[in-house]
Motif scaffolding. Structure first.
Motif, PDB file in Angstrom:
ATOM      1  N   GLN A 233      35.624 -18.243  43.480  1.00 17.56           N
ATOM      2  CA  GLN A 233      35.506 -16.966  42.781  1.00 17.56           C
ATOM      3  C   GLN A 233      34.074 -16.441  42.860  1.00 17.56           C
ATOM      4  O   GLN A 233      33.837 -15.232  42.987  1.00 17.56           O
ATOM      5  CB  GLN A 233      35.935 -17.122  41.324  1.00 17.56           C
ATOM      6  N   ASN A 236      33.768 -14.953  46.212  1.00 19.37           N
ATOM      7  CA  ASN A 236      34.472 -13.664  46.226  1.00 19.37           C
ATOM      8  C   ASN A 236      33.611 -12.564  45.614  1.00 19.37           C
ATOM      9  O   ASN A 236      33.517 -11.448  46.156  1.00 19.37           O
ATOM     10  CB  ASN A 236      35.787 -13.768  45.445  1.00 19.37           C
ATOM     11  N   TYR A 254      38.562 -11.320  48.625  1.00 20.69           N
ATOM     12  CA  TYR A 254      39.027 -12.670  48.286  1.00 20.69           C
ATOM     13  C   TYR A 254      39.063 -13.536  49.539  1.00 20.69           C
ATOM     14  O   TYR A 254      39.367 -13.048  50.642  1.00 20.69           O
ATOM     15  CB  TYR A 254      40.415 -12.615  47.653  1.00 20.69           C
TER      16      TYR A 254
END
Length: 787
Positions: A233, A236, A254
């Motif tokens: 994350q 991302n 992503y």
């Protein structure tokens, strides 16, 4: 002792040949189905795991609100590699390109050529059999090809260093020969060329432009980088921030593990040929159910024969046999039958694998020296043997010798109840599969016959290549003068699986914070008429009208998104991709993507030169039209081989996965029914044998054959009806969930469930009736004399 158990088991099989045959055949068919599905599932789960750095490889995907895509902007790869320390390498790939390649006057139009950055071979494991991986993509005029293509173009001669003529113009040099691409790679290509070659003519690459999503970007992370959810994350967020600093479009990024791409991708502009994790899950459940159905047969027949073996068990206990010894004996028998069934199942698999490959679109093979294969099938046989033999072993070993030798058996009602429950379970599985087959078939029929918003039949198309671009007007003249080809249109894209679109759209009253993507098609003035579409308001483009070059036609969905109505939309100002113009018409909504996706807003622009010529052929004159089109193509574009296709075939190809799933459902539903009927046949034979005296007495007292058949069949048919009642809600839930994957789908109707129930009931009736009729027609005198 163990040897003695297997000896006893062997002789028990010989004494009861019919029951042994039914057990072995049922288990063998069930195991064969499970092994075939195991091979298919294993192949689906193995995609891209052959890469040496598979655990470190990720693809970047983008979420731009309404659209989730697998492509990124041109500069993204280089900026990510420079600014994010966790990234070791970044590599870009193009979409598929079609080029004409020629060697020694032999020309082939190749459709699977990719352009890639020079570090492609250091990131992915695609080994070279000729050439140096470090320099293979260093020259802009270099090309790599697979072994299969090397043989196609150069035969047995070494391909390295040879020249290939490209698009009737320049020569490119073979810099390497790749081993053939594994079938379980989501990247399937025949040729590879450097991205630097494409940059010569592509302004976005040449100027490193932000703005257009048109390349696939893969990242290789450093080995010590954590890949847990929190770490990914963070990556991302870092990639998203890079986008925000350089591009105006709102988007989130992503990372998708490369090993997830094949089964977990439903992205816009993705590479073709992906699978579906839902189908893997469905077939895995089907394999388990079919194996359970086969195992249930064994349990049913074994417990049904319990009376015959009761005295054997009683005598063994009297002479000192313990229960655990008896359990081992009966488990040994079931394992022996499972072992024999496995051997027979492997024979079935070897014979049926080519047909299964045709149905599934796979290239599966049996590698008899593969220990993983034997581990898998051995586990199937062991589990099947243990599951099948567990209840019979516990049931038979529990007999009390005093009651057995006196002729009374405990637990008869319990065993009968269990047998009935197992028969119900078998037919629940079979009916669910039959319903699934009916639903999948009808959904495919719906897809094939659904009104797409245009008439997809009799549409022949040819892609414009080579000199056809430069002779566009001459091509139009030739097509217009021939009565077979006069009904034509030139369009930049086909309305089958459209990917192009932009967020650069303006209209009166637009919310400045609204970001929506409008796909677009560039079409000529004949498009609406040739495709059989309907203009709801306004008009189509005028022929040779320079004024229409800045005008637009939109669909109904676009009006809905823009908050306009049909009565007042025509004449409104509209800006698309920086071009300011006017809406001159509204076309009725039509599908331009697979029907898993809802219709999106669409903009039609005037196309003065097209990527495809689409011709509506006259009924019965398709072959003549193809010949006429070939003649025109050969005259205007002699350097390119003529090729054509049909739009309805392209649309059918979009649903290959669903079609194959329908075929597999049909096959496995039929096999589940066959396995269930084998068990039902054995049980009906057993029941008829046990009720011989009763049947004879009834016949002597005047009972007719139909009455006796009804007597013997009714109990079994009741079980099938109970199974239907249980299976109906289960099938409804499963099929409703599957249909939700389509934006447009059929409604579940009562007749689909009724048809499956009637089919199961009819097959069960035919199976049971054979034994019932045989018993009803037997001579009662002989039966009573034996008694």
């Amino acid at each position: 002792m163990i040897r003695n158990y297997f000896t006893i088991a062997f002789w028990a099989m010989l004494r009861h040949k019919a029951f042994s045959f039914l057990n072995i055949m049922g288990l063998a068919i069930g195991m064969a189905c499970s092994i075939l599905i195991l091979l298919w599932v294993t192949d689906e789960l193995s995609y891209d795991r052959f890469h040496a750095k598979a655990s470190q490889l990720y693809r970047i995907t983008v979420d731009a609100g309404d659209v989730k895509a697998a492509v990124t902007m041109v500069p993204m790869a280089a900026v990510i590699q420079a600014q994010i320390p966790e990234v070791k390498s970044a590599v870009r790939l193009s979409k598929y390109y079609t080029h004409l390649l020629e060697v020694s006057e032999r020309k082939f139009e190749e459709q699977r050529l990719l352009y890639a950055d020079s570090n492609f071979l250091s990131v992915f494991t695609f080994p070279l059999v000729e050439g140096d991986a470090k320099t293979a993509l260093s020259r802009p005029d270099g090309i790599l090809l697979t072994q299969k293509m090397a043989e196609k173009y150069f035969g047995t001669e070494p391909a390295l260093g040879k020249m290939i003529r490209k698009d009737n113009e320049e020569q490119v040099r073979v810099m390497g020969v790749l081993a053939d691409i594994p079938a379980n790679s989501h990247l399937q290509f025949d040729f590879l060329m450097p991205m630097s070659y494409l940059a010569r003519s592509d302004e976005r690459l040449k100027n490193n432009q932000w703005g257009s999503f048109n390349h696939y970007t893969y990242l290789e992370l450093h080995e010590n980088v954590s890949t847990d959810a929190a770490s990914l994350q963070k990556l991302n967020t870092g990639i998203t921030n890079i986008h925000k600093a350089n591009a105006k479009i709102k988007a989130e990024y992503y990372l998708q593990p490369i090993t997830n791409i094949h089964l977990h991708s439903n992205f816009l502009a993705d590479l073709p040929g992906h699978g579906n994790i839902q189908y893997v899950q469905i077939l895995t459940v089907v394999a388990i159910f079919i194996l359970l159905v086969a195992s249930i047969n064994f349990m049913n027949l074994a417990t049904a024969r319990s009376a015959r073996r009761a005295k054997e068990v009683g005598l063994r206990k009297v002479v000192g046999a313990k229960r655990e010894h008896l359990i081992m004996q009966f488990m040994g028998e079931s394992l022996m039958i499972a072992g024999i069934s496995l051997v027979l199942a492997m024979v079935f698999v070897a014979l049926l694998l080519p047909t299964f490959n045709d149905l599934s679109g796979k290239q599966l093979s049996l590698h008899f020296l593969d220990w993983q294969l034997w581990l898998g099938v051995g586990a199937i046989a062991l589990i099947t043997g243990l599951v099948s033999g567990s209840y019979p072993a516990l049931f038979l070993s529990a007999f009390q010798p005093v009651k057995v030798l006196k002729g009374t058996l405990a637990g008869t009602h319990a065993s009968t109840f269990l047998r009935n429950g197992l028969v119900v379970a078998q037919f629940v599985v079979s009916i669910v599969l039959l319903v699934g087959t009916a639903v999948v078939y009808n959904q495919l029929q719906f897809i094939q016959h659904r009104n797409m918003g245009y008439d997809k039949e009799n549409l022949l198309y040819m892609q414009m290549r080579g000199n056809l671009y430069n002779q566009y007007q001459a091509l139009r003249t030739e097509l217009t003068q021939n009565p077979l080809t006069i009904n034509f249109t030139a369009t930049q894209d086909l309305p089958a699986d459209l990917h192009t679109g932009t967020t650069d759209i303006q209209w009166e009253g637009k919310d400045p914070n609204l970001q929506v993507i409008f796909p677009s098609m560039a079409v000529d003035e004949n498009f609406i008429e040739v495709m059989g579409m309907k203009i709801l308001a306004g008009r189509s483009f005028f022929k040779d009208s320079k004024a229409d070059k800045d005008n637009f036609i939109v669909n109904e969905k676009a009006l809905q998104v823009m908050g306009m109505n049909l009565a007042t939309a025509v004449g409104k100002p509209f800006s698309f991709g920086g071009t300011k113009g006017t809406i001159i018409g509204v076309v009725k909504d039509f599908n331009f993507k697979p029907i898993q996706q809802a219709i999106e807003p669409l903009v039609l622009q005037l196309n003065n030169w097209g990527g495809y010529i689409v011709i509506r052929t006259k009924p019965g004159q398709t072959e003549a039209t193809i010949q006429a089109l070939e003649k025109i193509s050969s005259q205007l574009n002699p350097g390119y081989p003529f090729s054509y296709n049909f739009l309805d075939q392209d649309l059918a190809n979009l649903y290959q996965a669903e079609t194959r799933m329908g075929h597999l459902f049909t096959v496995f539903a039929a096999l589940a029914i066959i396995i269930s009927c084998l068990g039902l046949y054995g049980l009906s034979a057993f029941v008829a044998e046990r009720r011989t005296k009763e049947i004879s007495v009834r016949k002597v007292l005047g009972a007719s054959a139909p009455q006796l058949v009804s007597l013997l069949s009714t109990d079994f048919l009741k079980l099938v009806l109970i199974a239907f009642v249980i299976a109906t809600p289960l099938a409804w839930v499963a099929m409703h969930q599957w249909l939700e994957g389509f934006a447009y789908h059929i409604d579940l109707s009562w007749w689909m469930f009724a048809l499956a129930g009637i089919a199961a009931l009819s097959i069960a009736l035919l199976t049971v009736s054979y034994q019932a009729i045989k018993s009803a027609l037997a001579n009662p005198v002989k039966s009573l004399r034996n008694e």
